[in-house]
Design a protein around this motif. Structure first.
Motif, PDB file in Angstrom:
ATOM      1  N   ASP A  30     132.893 -15.941  -4.513  1.00 46.62           N
ATOM      2  CA  ASP A  30     133.597 -17.028  -3.831  1.00 46.62           C
ATOM      3  C   ASP A  30     135.008 -17.165  -4.413  1.00 46.62           C
ATOM      4  O   ASP A  30     136.009 -17.232  -3.689  1.00 46.62           O
ATOM      5  CB  ASP A  30     132.807 -18.318  -4.033  1.00 46.62           C
ATOM      6  CG  ASP A  30     133.207 -19.425  -3.075  1.00 46.62           C
ATOM      7  OD1 ASP A  30     134.362 -19.442  -2.641  1.00 46.62           O
ATOM      8  OD2 ASP A  30     132.359 -20.280  -2.767  1.00 46.62           O
ATOM      9  N   ILE A  34     138.987 -16.475  -2.765  1.00 46.64           N
ATOM     10  CA  ILE A  34     140.088 -17.445  -2.776  1.00 46.64           C
ATOM     11  C   ILE A  34     141.335 -16.839  -3.415  1.00 46.64           C
ATOM     12  O   ILE A  34     142.450 -16.944  -2.887  1.00 46.64           O
ATOM     13  CB  ILE A  34     139.681 -18.721  -3.529  1.00 46.64           C
ATOM     14  CG1 ILE A  34     138.530 -19.443  -2.804  1.00 46.64           C
ATOM     15  CG2 ILE A  34     140.863 -19.663  -3.705  1.00 46.64           C
ATOM     16  CD1 ILE A  34     138.884 -20.021  -1.469  1.00 46.64           C
ATOM     17  N   LEU A  66     136.603 -24.831   4.344  1.00 45.93           N
ATOM     18  CA  LEU A  66     135.806 -25.102   3.152  1.00 45.93           C
ATOM     19  C   LEU A  66     135.354 -26.554   3.131  1.00 45.93           C
ATOM     20  O   LEU A  66     134.197 -26.856   2.810  1.00 45.93           O
ATOM     21  CB  LEU A  66     136.634 -24.758   1.912  1.00 45.93           C
ATOM     22  CG  LEU A  66     135.917 -24.755   0.568  1.00 45.93           C
ATOM     23  CD1 LEU A  66     136.535 -23.693  -0.339  1.00 45.93           C
ATOM     24  CD2 LEU A  66     136.002 -26.110  -0.116  1.00 45.93           C
ATOM     25  N   SER A  70     131.427 -27.785   3.446  1.00 45.12           N
ATOM     26  CA  SER A  70     130.750 -28.632   2.458  1.00 45.12           C
ATOM     27  C   SER A  70     130.053 -29.802   3.139  1.00 45.12           C
ATOM     28  O   SER A  70     128.915 -30.157   2.803  1.00 45.12           O
ATOM     29  CB  SER A  70     131.759 -29.141   1.427  1.00 45.12           C
ATOM     30  OG  SER A  70     132.336 -28.068   0.711  1.00 45.12           O
ATOM     31  N   SER A  89     125.383 -19.027   4.009  1.00 43.64           N
ATOM     32  CA  SER A  89     126.775 -19.216   3.565  1.00 43.64           C
ATOM     33  C   SER A  89     127.374 -17.890   3.109  1.00 43.64           C
ATOM     34  O   SER A  89     128.518 -17.563   3.440  1.00 43.64           O
ATOM     35  CB  SER A  89     126.840 -20.243   2.430  1.00 43.64           C
ATOM     36  OG  SER A  89     126.419 -21.514   2.857  1.00 43.64           O
ATOM     37  N   PHE A  93     130.634 -15.976   4.853  1.00 43.17           N
ATOM     38  CA  PHE A  93     131.920 -15.635   4.223  1.00 43.17           C
ATOM     39  C   PHE A  93     132.037 -14.150   3.909  1.00 43.17           C
ATOM     40  O   PHE A  93     133.145 -13.605   3.857  1.00 43.17           O
ATOM     41  CB  PHE A  93     132.239 -16.545   3.033  1.00 43.17           C
ATOM     42  CG  PHE A  93     131.670 -16.178   1.687  1.00 43.17           C
ATOM     43  CD1 PHE A  93     132.169 -15.119   0.955  1.00 43.17           C
ATOM     44  CD2 PHE A  93     130.675 -16.961   1.108  1.00 43.17           C
ATOM     45  CE1 PHE A  93     131.682 -14.824  -0.311  1.00 43.17           C
ATOM     46  CE2 PHE A  93     130.182 -16.673  -0.156  1.00 43.17           C
ATOM     47  CZ  PHE A  93     130.677 -15.595  -0.860  1.00 43.17           C
ATOM     48  N   GLY A 117     135.932 -19.990   5.672  1.00 49.65           N
ATOM     49  CA  GLY A 117     135.916 -21.162   4.809  1.00 49.65           C
ATOM     50  C   GLY A 117     134.651 -21.984   4.948  1.00 49.65           C
ATOM     51  O   GLY A 117     134.195 -22.614   3.985  1.00 49.65           O
ATOM     52  N   LEU A 120     132.275 -20.420   2.578  1.00 54.80           N
ATOM     53  CA  LEU A 120     132.682 -20.715   1.202  1.00 54.80           C
ATOM     54  C   LEU A 120     132.326 -22.145   0.832  1.00 54.80           C
ATOM     55  O   LEU A 120     131.879 -22.428  -0.283  1.00 54.80           O
ATOM     56  CB  LEU A 120     134.183 -20.481   1.039  1.00 54.80           C
ATOM     57  CG  LEU A 120     134.671 -19.033   1.187  1.00 54.80           C
ATOM     58  CD1 LEU A 120     136.185 -18.989   1.243  1.00 54.80           C
ATOM     59  CD2 LEU A 120     134.163 -18.183   0.044  1.00 54.80           C
ATOM     60  N   GLY A 121     132.529 -23.065   1.775  1.00 58.81           N
ATOM     61  CA  GLY A 121     132.235 -24.467   1.517  1.00 58.81           C
ATOM     62  C   GLY A 121     130.753 -24.741   1.389  1.00 58.81           C
ATOM     63  O   GLY A 121     130.343 -25.650   0.664  1.00 58.81           O
ATOM     64  N   TYR A 266     143.935 -24.770  -5.445  1.00 59.09           N
ATOM     65  CA  TYR A 266     144.253 -24.015  -4.237  1.00 59.09           C
ATOM     66  C   TYR A 266     145.755 -23.825  -4.060  1.00 59.09           C
ATOM     67  O   TYR A 266     146.189 -22.808  -3.504  1.00 59.09           O
ATOM     68  CB  TYR A 266     143.627 -24.689  -3.018  1.00 59.09           C
ATOM     69  CG  TYR A 266     142.124 -24.557  -3.004  1.00 59.09           C
ATOM     70  CD1 TYR A 266     141.532 -23.314  -2.813  1.00 59.09           C
ATOM     71  CD2 TYR A 266     141.299 -25.646  -3.241  1.00 59.09           C
ATOM     72  CE1 TYR A 266     140.163 -23.168  -2.841  1.00 59.09           C
ATOM     73  CE2 TYR A 266     139.917 -25.511  -3.265  1.00 59.09           C
ATOM     74  CZ  TYR A 266     139.361 -24.266  -3.067  1.00 59.09           C
ATOM     75  OH  TYR A 266     138.002 -24.123  -3.101  1.00 59.09           O
TER      76      TYR A 266
END
Length: 313
Positions: A30, A34, A66, A70, A89, A93, A117, A120-121, A266
């Motif tokens: 992950d 990024i 992301l 989540s 997930s 990704f 994303g 990733l989230g 980020y």
């Protein structure tokens, strides 16, 4: 016996260590993803005749994906299980990153980055959740922190490898590496990672299924207890409960802390390689400078082992 009491009553088993290792590795991938996008930015600018400002929607799309991931996959894991959501997930990704390597335009890449994303989230909060639910209370903060260091180590390695390899394999090659690696991890997650035992108890899985997990955790010869959920645990909790009178202040404070920390991470991961290149640094130098930030974060995280001794506030 309550689930947490059982976990606290036995030594840390090989199964629990395996869960931490698996979560460590897929959070590392992950983090790699990024960091890698920050290092392909200068190559995108050169190939598609862009300005740095043109890349803002690309970076934002990943962050918004992301964030939405989540929100979506956190509640879904309470319904379908941590393991299933983690696997999906990783698929999202992994496949999304591979598709990104064949993007014909910036617009296409922005859309795919948003979808990537989402995966990733979904991966990050569920990695924390399943690790936490298998950790003994006395070591939970330290073990979760060690597991989460996979993200910063992966981001550091993503920066270093991207900076060194991009001249050889191009930005497409970096994305293919970042997408194929999590897909290679899928068989290990599917066959070796168990479902959360707390989730299984709350959702009334069969005793045979729960006992199979217990036998892998408990020392040989230990009597097999019948596990029950704590009286304070609920099978289904809505998101709006986070904003109830009892939890609103804590939710707001955690959100502020996490948003500020994520903003820094980020911003640096996405923009620093481009900024350094514009200042005259080559990509190899930029990779070391950017990765130093993630390495420092990894070292600093180990100070949190004191949380288990001094409290979490």
């Amino acid at each position: 016996m309550e689930v947490q009491h059982f976990i606290d009553s036995i030594p840390l088993s090989s199964l629990q260590k395996l869960i931490i290792i698996l979560c460590f590795f897929f959070l590392a991938l992950d983090g790699f993803d990024i960091a890698a996008f920050g290092f392909i930015a200068p190559a995108l600018i050169a190939q598609w005749s862009l300005t740095p400002a043109d890349l803002a929607p690309l970076f934002l799309s990943g962050v918004f994906g992301l964030m939405l991931g989540s929100f979506m996959f956190g509640p879904l894991s309470d319904k379908f299980g941590r393991k299933k959501i983690i696997i999906w997930s990783v698929i999202i990704f992994g496949v999304g990153t591979v598709i990104s390597a064949f993007s014909p335009s910036l617009t296409f890449l922005i859309v795919i980055r948003f979808l990537t994303g989402l995966g990733l989230g979904g991966a990050m909060p569920n990695a924390v959740t399943i690790t936490s639910e298998y950790c003994p209370s006395a070591k939970r903060s330290f073990l979760v922190t060690v597991m989460f260091c996979g993200y910063t180590i992966g981001a550091a390695m993503g920066g270093l490898l991207s900076g060194q390899l991009i001249q050889l394999v191009g930005w497409q090659g970096i994305l293919i590496i970042g997408g194929v690696a999590p897909l290679l991890l899928l068989p290990f997650l599917y066959f070796f990672m168990p479902e959360s035992i707390r989730f299984m108890v709350l959702n009334k899985y069969s005793k045979d299924q729960i006992d199979a997990i217990i036998k892998k955790m408990a020392p040989q010869g230990t009597p097999i207890p019948e596990l029950v959920a704590a009286v304070t645990e609920k099978q289904n909790v809505s998101v709006k409960e986070l904003f109830s009178k009892d939890y609103f202040l804590g939710t707001a404070l955690f959100w502020c802390a996490f948003v500020m920390g994520s903003l820094i991470i980020y911003m640096i991961s996405s923009w620093m390689p481009t900024i350094l290149k514009n200042e005259g640094f080559d990509m190899q130098q930029a990779s070391w400078i950017t990765s130093a930030f993630q390495i420092g974060g990894t070292l600093g995280a180990f100070a949190y082992f004191m949380m288990d001794k001094m409290g979490h506030s």
